[in-house]
Design a protein around this motif. Structure first.
Motif, PDB file in Angstrom:
ATOM      1  N   THR A  21       0.855  -1.181   0.000  1.00 15.80           N
ATOM      2  CA  THR A  21       0.000   0.000   0.000  1.00 15.80           C
ATOM      3  C   THR A  21       0.888   1.226   0.000  1.00 15.80           C
ATOM      4  N   ASN A  22       0.523   2.197  -0.809  1.00 24.74           N
ATOM      5  CA  ASN A  22       1.220   3.471  -0.866  1.00 24.74           C
ATOM      6  C   ASN A  22       0.210   4.546  -0.483  1.00 24.74           C
ATOM      7  N   VAL A  23       0.495   5.330   0.540  1.00 23.94           N
ATOM      8  CA  VAL A  23      -0.459   6.307   1.045  1.00 23.94           C
ATOM      9  C   VAL A  23      -0.898   7.273  -0.051  1.00 23.94           C
ATOM     10  N   GLU A  24       0.035   7.837  -0.788  1.00 24.65           N
ATOM     11  CA  GLU A  24      -0.320   8.818  -1.820  1.00 24.65           C
ATOM     12  C   GLU A  24      -1.056   8.173  -2.990  1.00 24.65           C
ATOM     13  N   ARG A  25      -0.601   7.029  -3.438  1.00 25.52           N
ATOM     14  CA  ARG A  25      -1.190   6.364  -4.606  1.00 25.52           C
ATOM     15  C   ARG A  25      -2.570   5.802  -4.297  1.00 25.52           C
ATOM     16  N   ASP A  26      -2.752   5.250  -3.112  1.00 20.74           N
ATOM     17  CA  ASP A  26      -3.952   4.479  -2.822  1.00 20.74           C
ATOM     18  C   ASP A  26      -4.995   5.193  -1.981  1.00 20.74           C
ATOM     19  N   VAL A  27      -4.782   6.460  -1.670  1.00 13.68           N
ATOM     20  CA  VAL A  27      -5.696   7.155  -0.770  1.00 13.68           C
ATOM     21  C   VAL A  27      -7.122   7.233  -1.319  1.00 13.68           C
ATOM     22  N   LEU A  28      -7.299   7.242  -2.615  1.00 12.71           N
ATOM     23  CA  LEU A  28      -8.643   7.293  -3.192  1.00 12.71           C
ATOM     24  C   LEU A  28      -9.085   5.966  -3.797  1.00 12.71           C
ATOM     25  N   ASP A  29      -8.208   4.971  -3.773  1.00 12.82           N
ATOM     26  CA  ASP A  29      -8.530   3.645  -4.308  1.00 12.82           C
ATOM     27  C   ASP A  29      -9.411   2.868  -3.357  1.00 12.82           C
ATOM     28  N   GLU A  30      -9.916   1.750  -3.864  1.00 18.36           N
ATOM     29  CA  GLU A  30     -10.614   0.837  -2.960  1.00 18.36           C
ATOM     30  C   GLU A  30      -9.598   0.261  -1.989  1.00 18.36           C
ATOM     31  N   LEU A  31     -10.079  -0.344  -0.924  1.00 23.72           N
ATOM     32  CA  LEU A  31      -9.195  -0.798   0.143  1.00 23.72           C
ATOM     33  C   LEU A  31      -8.550  -2.153  -0.118  1.00 23.72           C
ATOM     34  N   HIS A  32      -8.963  -2.872  -1.136  1.00 27.60           N
ATOM     35  CA  HIS A  32      -8.357  -4.155  -1.520  1.00 27.60           C
ATOM     36  C   HIS A  32      -8.417  -5.200  -0.407  1.00 27.60           C
ATOM     37  N   SER A  33      -9.528  -5.260   0.307  1.00 25.69           N
ATOM     38  CA  SER A  33      -9.726  -6.273   1.359  1.00 25.69           C
ATOM     39  C   SER A  33      -8.501  -6.426   2.255  1.00 25.69           C
ATOM     40  N   PRO A  34      -8.146  -5.385   2.992  1.00 27.12           N
ATOM     41  CA  PRO A  34      -6.938  -5.476   3.820  1.00 27.12           C
ATOM     42  C   PRO A  34      -7.084  -6.496   4.946  1.00 27.12           C
ATOM     43  N   LEU A  76      -7.142   2.889   5.799  1.00 24.13           N
ATOM     44  CA  LEU A  76      -8.384   2.425   6.415  1.00 24.13           C
ATOM     45  C   LEU A  76      -8.947   3.503   7.346  1.00 24.13           C
ATOM     46  N   ILE A  77      -8.081   4.115   8.149  1.00 23.11           N
ATOM     47  CA  ILE A  77      -8.513   5.200   9.042  1.00 23.11           C
ATOM     48  C   ILE A  77      -9.050   6.374   8.221  1.00 23.11           C
ATOM     49  N   ASP A  78      -8.364   6.721   7.133  1.00 26.02           N
ATOM     50  CA  ASP A  78      -8.827   7.802   6.270  1.00 26.02           C
ATOM     51  C   ASP A  78     -10.213   7.487   5.720  1.00 26.02           C
ATOM     52  N   ALA A  79     -10.415   6.238   5.328  1.00 22.15           N
ATOM     53  CA  ALA A  79     -11.704   5.838   4.759  1.00 22.15           C
ATOM     54  C   ALA A  79     -12.823   5.888   5.799  1.00 22.15           C
ATOM     55  N   ILE A  80     -12.543   5.387   6.989  1.00 17.54           N
ATOM     56  CA  ILE A  80     -13.600   5.299   8.007  1.00 17.54           C
ATOM     57  C   ILE A  80     -13.933   6.654   8.620  1.00 17.54           C
ATOM     58  N   SER A  89     -18.250   3.299   3.653  1.00 17.53           N
ATOM     59  CA  SER A  89     -19.059   2.080   3.615  1.00 17.53           C
ATOM     60  C   SER A  89     -18.186   0.847   3.411  1.00 17.53           C
ATOM     61  N   GLU A  90     -17.200   0.958   2.508  1.00 18.19           N
ATOM     62  CA  GLU A  90     -16.277  -0.156   2.278  1.00 18.19           C
ATOM     63  C   GLU A  90     -15.459  -0.457   3.536  1.00 18.19           C
ATOM     64  N   ALA A  91     -14.970   0.592   4.196  1.00 15.44           N
ATOM     65  CA  ALA A  91     -14.181   0.408   5.413  1.00 15.44           C
ATOM     66  C   ALA A  91     -15.031  -0.209   6.524  1.00 15.44           C
ATOM     67  N   GLU A  92     -16.263   0.251   6.661  1.00 14.95           N
ATOM     68  CA  GLU A  92     -17.150  -0.327   7.671  1.00 14.95           C
ATOM     69  C   GLU A  92     -17.396  -1.802   7.399  1.00 14.95           C
ATOM     70  N   SER A  93     -17.545  -2.153   6.144  1.00 12.67           N
ATOM     71  CA  SER A  93     -17.743  -3.549   5.768  1.00 12.67           C
ATOM     72  C   SER A  93     -16.529  -4.395   6.145  1.00 12.67           C
ATOM     73  N   VAL A  94     -15.335  -3.884   5.857  1.00 12.65           N
ATOM     74  CA  VAL A  94     -14.090  -4.591   6.185  1.00 12.65           C
ATOM     75  C   VAL A  94     -13.970  -4.768   7.699  1.00 12.65           C
ATOM     76  N   LEU A  95     -14.252  -3.704   8.452  1.00 14.56           N
ATOM     77  CA  LEU A  95     -14.131  -3.764   9.907  1.00 14.56           C
ATOM     78  C   LEU A  95     -15.197  -4.659  10.532  1.00 14.56           C
ATOM     79  N   THR A  96     -16.391  -4.667   9.964  1.00 15.69           N
ATOM     80  CA  THR A  96     -17.462  -5.509  10.489  1.00 15.69           C
ATOM     81  C   THR A  96     -17.106  -6.983  10.408  1.00 15.69           C
TER      82      THR A  96
END
Length: 109
Positions: A21-34, A76-80, A89-96
């Protein structure tokens, strides 16, 4: 047959976890099921709880060795906690999947 652990369990890489994961590159991408491990759950819980306590510290330093998940966790923190509803919504799903109570901790009481 792949390599084995000292206990004799076959070790294999999980393809979805091979991409860094690259913070700058992936900040707007999907989370890729971390992968969310026990320590990440604990840290997320602490950060989320501190967000809603007026006297809590809100400055953190996350350190660790290369590949330990710092950038993935940051995204993940940025997303949530961010403003983008689809990423939240994606981050909440991953955390759930890991702990059903975690996404609720990121919302104001």
């Amino acid at each position: 047959m792949g390599p084995k652990s000292p206990a004799g369990v076959e070790l294999r890489a999980i393809g979805s976890r091979m991409r860094s994961t690259n913070v700058e590159r992936d900040v707007l991408d999907e989370l890729h099921s971390p992968y969310i491990g026990a320590r990440a759950v604990d840290v997320f819980d602490r950060v989320a709880n501190a967000c809603w306590v007026a006297c809590a510290a809100r400055s953190w330093s996350f350190t660790g060795p290369y590949g330990s998940g710092k950038s993935t966790w940051r995204n993940l923190i940025d997303a949530i906690l961010g403003h983008d509803e689809s990423r939240r919504s994606e981050a909440e799903s991953v955390l759930t999947e890991v702990s059903p109570a975690l996404p609720r901790a990121s919302r104001p009481p």
